[in-house]
Design a protein around this motif. Sequence first.
Motif, PDB file in Angstrom:
ATOM      1  N   ALA A   1       0.831  -1.209   0.000  1.00 40.90           N
ATOM      2  CA  ALA A   1       0.000   0.000   0.000  1.00 40.90           C
ATOM      3  C   ALA A   1       0.867   1.262   0.000  1.00 40.90           C
ATOM      4  CB  ALA A   1      -0.926  -0.009   1.206  1.00 40.90           C
ATOM      5  N   LEU A   2       1.973   1.227   0.725  1.00 43.32           N
ATOM      6  CA  LEU A   2       2.882   2.377   0.762  1.00 43.32           C
ATOM      7  C   LEU A   2       3.463   2.636  -0.626  1.00 43.32           C
ATOM      8  CD1 LEU A   2       4.583   4.529   2.241  1.00 43.32           C
ATOM      9  CD2 LEU A   2       6.244   2.720   2.695  1.00 43.32           C
ATOM     10  N   ILE A   3       3.934   1.600  -1.277  1.00 43.42           N
ATOM     11  CA  ILE A   3       4.515   1.740  -2.615  1.00 43.42           C
ATOM     12  C   ILE A   3       3.465   2.249  -3.595  1.00 43.42           C
ATOM     13  CG2 ILE A   3       5.569   0.497  -4.540  1.00 43.42           C
ATOM     14  CD1 ILE A   3       6.764  -1.413  -2.380  1.00 43.42           C
ATOM     15  N   GLU A   4       2.283   1.658  -3.554  1.00 40.77           N
ATOM     16  CA  GLU A   4       1.210   2.074  -4.466  1.00 40.77           C
ATOM     17  C   GLU A   4       0.811   3.526  -4.228  1.00 40.77           C
ATOM     18  OE1 GLU A   4      -1.855  -0.802  -3.840  1.00 40.77           O
ATOM     19  OE2 GLU A   4      -0.857  -2.311  -5.079  1.00 40.77           O
ATOM     20  N   THR A   5       0.754   3.952  -2.988  1.00 37.15           N
ATOM     21  CA  THR A   5       0.382   5.325  -2.656  1.00 37.15           C
ATOM     22  C   THR A   5       1.405   6.316  -3.196  1.00 37.15           C
ATOM     23  OG1 THR A   5      -0.720   4.581  -0.647  1.00 37.15           O
ATOM     24  CG2 THR A   5      -0.161   6.909  -0.777  1.00 37.15           C
ATOM     25  N   ILE A   6       2.664   6.020  -3.039  1.00 39.94           N
ATOM     26  CA  ILE A   6       3.713   6.914  -3.525  1.00 39.94           C
ATOM     27  C   ILE A   6       3.676   7.005  -5.045  1.00 39.94           C
ATOM     28  CG2 ILE A   6       6.211   7.215  -3.747  1.00 39.94           C
ATOM     29  CD1 ILE A   6       6.444   5.890  -0.956  1.00 39.94           C
TER      30      ILE A   6
ATOM     31  N   VAL B   1       4.690  -0.620 -13.876  1.00 34.58           N
ATOM     32  CA  VAL B   1       3.801   0.477 -14.253  1.00 34.58           C
ATOM     33  C   VAL B   1       3.622   0.477 -15.766  1.00 34.58           C
ATOM     34  CG1 VAL B   1       4.403   1.937 -12.277  1.00 34.58           C
ATOM     35  CG2 VAL B   1       5.706   2.142 -14.381  1.00 34.58           C
ATOM     36  N   ASN B   2       2.712   1.287 -16.245  1.00 33.92           N
ATOM     37  CA  ASN B   2       2.488   1.439 -17.676  1.00 33.92           C
ATOM     38  C   ASN B   2       3.788   1.894 -18.337  1.00 33.92           C
ATOM     39  OD1 ASN B   2       1.743   2.778 -20.243  1.00 33.92           O
ATOM     40  ND2 ASN B   2      -0.350   2.379 -19.563  1.00 33.92           N
ATOM     41  N   GLN B   3       4.031   1.435 -19.555  1.00 40.58           N
ATOM     42  CA  GLN B   3       5.273   1.757 -20.262  1.00 40.58           C
ATOM     43  C   GLN B   3       5.487   3.263 -20.393  1.00 40.58           C
ATOM     44  OE1 GLN B   3       7.219  -0.735 -20.832  1.00 40.58           O
ATOM     45  NE2 GLN B   3       8.863   0.424 -21.771  1.00 40.58           N
ATOM     46  N   GLU B   4       4.412   4.027 -20.531  1.00 43.20           N
ATOM     47  CA  GLU B   4       4.524   5.481 -20.655  1.00 43.20           C
ATOM     48  C   GLU B   4       4.955   6.147 -19.352  1.00 43.20           C
ATOM     49  OE1 GLU B   4       0.786   6.940 -22.033  1.00 43.20           O
ATOM     50  OE2 GLU B   4       0.851   5.777 -23.884  1.00 43.20           O
ATOM     51  N   ASP B   5       4.758   5.475 -18.223  1.00 46.86           N
ATOM     52  CA  ASP B   5       5.036   6.062 -16.921  1.00 46.86           C
ATOM     53  C   ASP B   5       6.379   5.652 -16.325  1.00 46.86           C
ATOM     54  OD1 ASP B   5       2.583   7.391 -16.881  1.00 46.86           O
ATOM     55  OD2 ASP B   5       1.552   5.650 -16.042  1.00 46.86           O
ATOM     56  N   VAL B   6       7.109   4.781 -16.992  1.00 47.74           N
ATOM     57  CA  VAL B   6       8.374   4.293 -16.437  1.00 47.74           C
ATOM     58  C   VAL B   6       9.344   5.446 -16.183  1.00 47.74           C
ATOM     59  CG1 VAL B   6      10.398   2.853 -16.896  1.00 47.74           C
ATOM     60  CG2 VAL B   6       8.124   1.992 -17.434  1.00 47.74           C
ATOM     61  N   GLY B   7       9.450   6.350 -17.119  1.00 48.72           N
ATOM     62  CA  GLY B   7      10.356   7.492 -16.956  1.00 48.72           C
ATOM     63  C   GLY B   7       9.985   8.386 -15.793  1.00 48.72           C
ATOM     64  N   LYS B   8       8.697   8.511 -15.538  1.00 44.57           N
ATOM     65  CA  LYS B   8       8.239   9.347 -14.419  1.00 44.57           C
ATOM     66  C   LYS B   8       8.583   8.714 -13.081  1.00 44.57           C
ATOM     67  CE  LYS B   8       4.529  11.317 -17.086  1.00 44.57           C
ATOM     68  NZ  LYS B   8       3.111  11.445 -17.297  1.00 44.57           N
ATOM     69  N   VAL B   9       8.527   7.392 -13.025  1.00 42.29           N
ATOM     70  CA  VAL B   9       8.837   6.696 -11.771  1.00 42.29           C
ATOM     71  C   VAL B   9      10.337   6.669 -11.531  1.00 42.29           C
ATOM     72  CG1 VAL B   9       8.687   4.483 -10.567  1.00 42.29           C
ATOM     73  CG2 VAL B   9       6.736   5.311 -11.872  1.00 42.29           C
TER      74      VAL B   9
ATOM     75  N   ASP C   1      -2.701   0.864 -13.863  1.00 40.57           N
ATOM     76  CA  ASP C   1      -1.745  -0.122 -14.360  1.00 40.57           C
ATOM     77  C   ASP C   1      -0.643  -0.463 -13.360  1.00 40.57           C
ATOM     78  OD1 ASP C   1      -3.141  -0.233 -16.720  1.00 40.57           O
ATOM     79  OD2 ASP C   1      -1.833   1.171 -17.775  1.00 40.57           O
ATOM     80  N   ILE C   2      -0.706   0.088 -12.162  1.00 40.92           N
ATOM     81  CA  ILE C   2       0.311  -0.182 -11.150  1.00 40.92           C
ATOM     82  C   ILE C   2       0.095  -1.592 -10.587  1.00 40.92           C
ATOM     83  CG2 ILE C   2       1.205   0.456  -8.871  1.00 40.92           C
ATOM     84  CD1 ILE C   2       0.354   3.324  -9.511  1.00 40.92           C
ATOM     85  N   VAL C   3       1.167  -2.381 -10.613  1.00 46.82           N
ATOM     86  CA  VAL C   3       1.118  -3.733 -10.054  1.00 46.82           C
ATOM     87  C   VAL C   3       2.329  -3.902  -9.146  1.00 46.82           C
ATOM     88  CG1 VAL C   3       1.144  -6.202 -10.549  1.00 46.82           C
ATOM     89  CG2 VAL C   3      -0.037  -4.636 -12.100  1.00 46.82           C
ATOM     90  N   VAL C   4       2.081  -4.276  -7.899  1.00 46.90           N
ATOM     91  CA  VAL C   4       3.154  -4.534  -6.947  1.00 46.90           C
ATOM     92  C   VAL C   4       3.031  -5.978  -6.503  1.00 46.90           C
ATOM     93  CG1 VAL C   4       4.194  -3.906  -4.745  1.00 46.90           C
ATOM     94  CG2 VAL C   4       3.115  -2.142  -6.147  1.00 46.90           C
TER      95      VAL C   4
ATOM     96  N   VAL D   1       2.214   8.872 -11.600  1.00 44.94           N
ATOM     97  CA  VAL D   1       1.927   8.324 -12.929  1.00 44.94           C
ATOM     98  C   VAL D   1       0.623   8.858 -13.510  1.00 44.94           C
ATOM     99  CG1 VAL D   1       3.215   6.220 -12.462  1.00 44.94           C
ATOM    100  CG2 VAL D   1       0.792   6.275 -11.979  1.00 44.94           C
ATOM    101  N   ASP D   2       0.485   8.713 -14.840  1.00 45.35           N
ATOM    102  CA  ASP D   2      -0.742   9.099 -15.532  1.00 45.35           C
ATOM    103  C   ASP D   2      -1.746   7.954 -15.603  1.00 45.35           C
ATOM    104  OD1 ASP D   2       0.163  11.663 -16.041  1.00 45.35           O
ATOM    105  OD2 ASP D   2       1.091  11.083 -17.949  1.00 45.35           O
TER     106      ASP D   2
END
Length: 75
Positions: free
Chosen positions: A3-8, A36-44, A18-21, A13-14
Amino acid sequence: MKALIETIVTSLVDHPEDIVVTETEENEKVVYHLSVNQEDVGKVIGKNGRIAKAIRTVVYAAKTDSGKRIYLDIM
């Protein structure tokens, strides 16, 4: 911890749907795999990996009940 990882990551991300932990527990460590979604990898990951390092710092600071080390793998 999931939950902590998902919240952060959700705030970064946009495509939060698509977030999977996933969690893998080994002898002396617990590994969390973040996908995460391929488009969001750079943001993470962030510029020069700064955001990924900050996320890992927060996650590593948290302790498990069993005292195992925590690792975060970003895919």
